[in-house]
Write a protein that holds these residues in place. Structure first.
Motif, mmCIF file in Angstrom:
data_model
loop_
_atom_site.group_PDB
_atom_site.id
_atom_site.type_symbol
_atom_site.label_atom_id
_atom_site.label_comp_id
_atom_site.label_asym_id
_atom_site.label_seq_id
_atom_site.Cartn_x
_atom_site.Cartn_y
_atom_site.Cartn_z
ATOM 1 N N ASP A 5 0.797 -1.226 0.000
ATOM 2 C CA ASP A 5 0.000 0.000 0.000
ATOM 3 C C ASP A 5 0.834 1.284 0.000
ATOM 4 O O ASP A 5 0.291 2.366 0.199
ATOM 5 N N PHE A 6 2.163 1.193 -0.200
ATOM 6 C CA PHE A 6 2.945 2.432 -0.343
ATOM 7 C C PHE A 6 2.383 3.231 -1.523
ATOM 8 O O PHE A 6 2.060 2.660 -2.562
ATOM 9 N N PRO A 7 2.214 4.553 -1.394
ATOM 10 C CA PRO A 7 2.718 5.480 -0.368
ATOM 11 C C PRO A 7 1.764 5.752 0.793
ATOM 12 O O PRO A 7 1.960 6.721 1.533
ATOM 13 N N LEU A 8 0.730 4.917 0.970
ATOM 14 C CA LEU A 8 -0.104 5.068 2.173
ATOM 15 C C LEU A 8 0.675 4.661 3.416
ATOM 16 O O LEU A 8 0.401 5.145 4.517
ATOM 17 N N SER A 9 1.632 3.779 3.249
ATOM 18 C CA SER A 9 2.500 3.363 4.353
ATOM 19 C C SER A 9 3.916 3.852 4.121
ATOM 20 O O SER A 9 4.315 4.158 2.989
ATOM 21 N N VAL A 10 4.686 3.918 5.191
ATOM 22 C CA VAL A 10 6.068 4.401 5.132
ATOM 23 C C VAL A 10 6.993 3.257 4.720
ATOM 24 O O VAL A 10 6.843 2.130 5.200
ATOM 25 N N PRO A 11 7.976 3.501 3.838
ATOM 26 C CA PRO A 11 8.961 2.461 3.521
ATOM 27 C C PRO A 11 9.711 2.010 4.769
ATOM 28 O O PRO A 11 9.905 2.795 5.714
ATOM 29 N N ILE A 12 10.101 0.753 4.793
ATOM 30 C CA ILE A 12 10.852 0.199 5.916
ATOM 31 C C ILE A 12 12.293 0.027 5.471
ATOM 32 O O ILE A 12 12.566 -0.577 4.419
ATOM 33 N N LEU A 13 13.236 0.546 6.271
ATOM 34 C CA LEU A 13 14.651 0.568 5.898
ATOM 35 C C LEU A 13 15.461 -0.338 6.816
ATOM 36 O O LEU A 13 15.256 -0.351 8.040
ATOM 37 N N PHE A 43 10.710 6.672 10.788
ATOM 38 C CA PHE A 43 9.465 7.333 11.179
ATOM 39 C C PHE A 43 8.528 6.309 11.816
ATOM 40 O O PHE A 43 8.466 5.156 11.369
ATOM 41 N N ASP A 44 7.824 6.734 12.834
ATOM 42 C CA ASP A 44 6.863 5.869 13.504
ATOM 43 C C ASP A 44 5.617 5.745 12.627
ATOM 44 O O ASP A 44 4.892 6.718 12.407
ATOM 45 N N SER A 45 5.366 4.556 12.130
ATOM 46 C CA SER A 45 4.250 4.351 11.209
ATOM 47 C C SER A 45 2.899 4.596 11.866
ATOM 48 O O SER A 45 1.903 4.862 11.171
ATOM 49 N N GLU A 46 2.837 4.512 13.200
ATOM 50 C CA GLU A 46 1.562 4.708 13.890
ATOM 51 C C GLU A 46 1.093 6.158 13.848
ATOM 52 O O GLU A 46 -0.103 6.430 13.917
ATOM 53 N N VAL A 47 2.028 7.088 13.768
ATOM 54 C CA VAL A 47 1.657 8.511 13.850
ATOM 55 C C VAL A 47 2.067 9.306 12.618
ATOM 56 O O VAL A 47 1.803 10.507 12.545
#
Length: 587
Positions: free
Chosen positions: A66-74, A99-103
């Protein structure tokens, strides 16, 4: 090409214009164990080291569907992690906490910018970590580093539950060793107080056997306490000695005590802004298997300090189960009022009312009812099939303690009249009394007891009409009572929704009856009961939280169209009202 694939392509083309980046193919995704992601990139970035020299670091950018609705994970590459570990905000799984994906709310219209910001944040974390400019930030994520696995043999136990608030006074904590695990927990740490007594009562009710022993406890302030935390016995002894040389002697006495079954060291670790309980236990002692030693001849402390000093300890991170933590994780408030409520009548209305009231910081409940839950009750009662043939009070106590074993629930299986006459302190020790018996004569008797000063606390009288044509609340504060008798005329409540003729004569009654004596019941659905309680609960909570002194009378209007369609006459009082309306009646 769908919109998500198109977003990833736009971001890739943009990043590729100024960074060295490649996409992993399917085989590479499996090799690097990234096949849980829909796409992953290998990105080489330049970082300034502590000598301001440029070094190349490889990171993996991973994308959910669902990116860009979610943040990429590094992730940091394995090779670079081994060179650079340990760095704040990068755990032992090599996850870079950008970045904290929850906020975090992403700008879905600019997927390239989302990726770029993540890369910038990763560069900053790595660069500051290499230069040790952000090492104080280890403290912010201390728990995460404590529970990390630093090698394949490194163990962290998560089967400890703590009933201790680390911010309160702790003297001699104890450890419960359960014979049978409950929801994954084998050990319970407690402070030997009222809360622990509640929990042990819960264990006894569930018929769970356990033993109890002492814990070795001390406090530790954070002074450059940084990972890795995979201590061995020798390092633990050095740590204890650095805190207080007497701790070594006390630790020796504790380990050598024959009553020490599970040697738990419990530490109240103080960070700048918080306190957290951590601990460890020793690896199994193997010295009894050594040649030349008779079994049980050597003391445990001698074994770990001499022969097993290089053995790793097993870290413990107890799961904190306290009212303080639950309050913070729900309302966000460190402290909230602690209420005590009496409930007289634990039927359909009373049981669901308890569920609503339980949201007020899990208060203490004192339940009064002498009725047993029958099959015909469970259609609209909070309790279900598993509670049949139990006292409704006992069933509700079991239900609430399943939600929270440390919540105080007291019950009396008698009528509320009996309790007022013979055990009135049971309700007078609470803050508010809720009456949901649905019996007019009992309600009036309780009002008179309140008026005479026998009942001392504010009282809510709550009942509903057939088909939940209406619901009623009379709030009676002993400091400012209303004229209760004036609410009734010819034995009928002035604010009934259904015309009084249905209450005055048996031939007009709309109550229903099954075959047999004493089987009459008031029909209404569970759905309408929920609507009623949800509508009036804001008034109830406002009254409680603000300690309102004025007595009040409220009526909730039910589904009048249903009454009309079933040829049930509506009272003059409700004839111009509408479904869901709440009327405050000034008396």
């Amino acid at each position: 090409m769908d919109q998500f694939e198109e977003a990833r392509l736009k971001a890739f083309d943009f990043i590729k214009s100024f960074e060295s980046v490649d996409k992993f193919n399917a085989e590479q995704l499996r090799y690097y164990k990234l096949d849980r992601f829909v796409e992953a990139w290998k990105l080489k970035i330049d970082i300034l080291d502590k000598n301001n020299q440029i070094i190349e670091v490889t990171i993996h950018l991973c994308f959910k569907f669902d990116f860009p609705l979610s943040v990429p994970i590094l992730f940091l590459s394995s090779a670079d992690y081994e060179k650079l570990k340990y760095i704040p905000h990068i755990d032992t799984n090599r996850l870079i906490c950008t970045f904290d994906s929850e906020v975090t709310k992403t700008d879905v219209s600019q997927p390239a910018k989302v990726v770029l910001e993540c890369i910038k944040r990763a560069k900053k974390i790595i660069s500051e970590g290499i230069k040790k400019e952000n090492f104080e930030e280890f403290e912010e994520e201390f728990i995460s580093y404590w529970e990390c696995n630093y090698s394949k043999s490194d163990l962290v136990l998560n089967n400890f539950l703590s009933l201790i608030n680390p911010h309160e006074s702790i003297s001699s904590p104890l450890l419960i060793n359960l014979k049978t695990q409950i929801v994954g927990f084998k050990y319970i740490i407690h402070n030997n107080n009222k809360i622990s007594e509640k929990f042990k009562s819960y264990l006894n009710q569930q018929k769970i056997d356990y033993t109890e022993q002492n814990v070795f406890y001390f406090e530790l302030e954070n002074k450059n306490f940084i990972p890795p935390f995979d201590f061995n016995n020798e390092e633990v002894l050095v740590l204890l000695n650095s805190i207080d040389s007497n701790l070594i002697r006390l630790y020796e006495s504790y380990l050598n005590n024959p009553k020490t079954e599970t040697g738990l060291v419990l530490v109240n670790f103080k960070t700048k802004d918080n306190k957290v309980l951590i601990g460890w236990v020793n690896s199994p002692l193997t010295f009894n298997n050594k040649k030349g030693f008779r079994p049980n001849i050597m003391k445990p402390f001698e074994a770990i300090s001499k022969y097993q000093r290089k053995d790793k300890v097993i870290r413990v991170l107890p799961e904190t189960y306290t009212q303080r933590r639950l309050s913070i994780r729900t309302s966000g408030l460190v402290t909230q009022p602690e209420y005590k409520f009496s409930i007289a009548g634990v039927g359909s209305v009373g049981s669901h009312l308890i569920s609503f009231l339980n949201s007020l910081n899990m208060p203490e409940f004192r339940l009064v009812d002498n009725d047993i839950l029958a099959v015909e009750n469970i259609g609209r009662h909070l309790l279900g099939f598993n509670s049949l043939k139990k006292y409704k009070t006992k069933g509700m106590k079991d239900y609430l303690n399943q939600l929270n074993p440390i919540q105080e629930i007291k019950t009396i299986e008698k009528s509320i009249i009996d309790v007022v006459v013979n055990e009135i302190s049971f309700i007078n020790e609470t803050d508010y009394i809720f009456v949901a018996t649905g019996k007019d004569n009992i309600d009036e008797w309780l009002f008179n007891s309140l008026k005479k000063g026998e009942i001392l606390k504010p009282m809510f009288i709550i009942w509903v009409e057939p088909y939940l044509a209406g619901g009623h609340i009379i709030y009676l504060n002993p400091k400012n009572l209303i004229d209760y008798e004036n609410l009734f005329k010819d034995n009928n409540y002035k604010y009934n929704i259904i015309d009084n003729k249905y209450y005055n004569s048996p031939e007009n009654t709309i109550a229903l009856k099954e075959a047999g004596c004493q089987t009459t019941y008031i029909p209404y659905s569970s759905q309408n009961l929920m609507l009623f309680l949800a509508s009036v609960f804001p008034f109830i909570t406002s009254t409680i939280i603000n300690s309102k002194l004025d007595s009040k009378v409220f009526t909730w209007i039910g589904d009048l169209d249903f009454l009309i369609s079933n040829n049930i006459d509506i009272s003059d009082f409700a004839s111009t009202s509408s479904f869901g309306k709440i009327i405050e009646n000034n008396d």
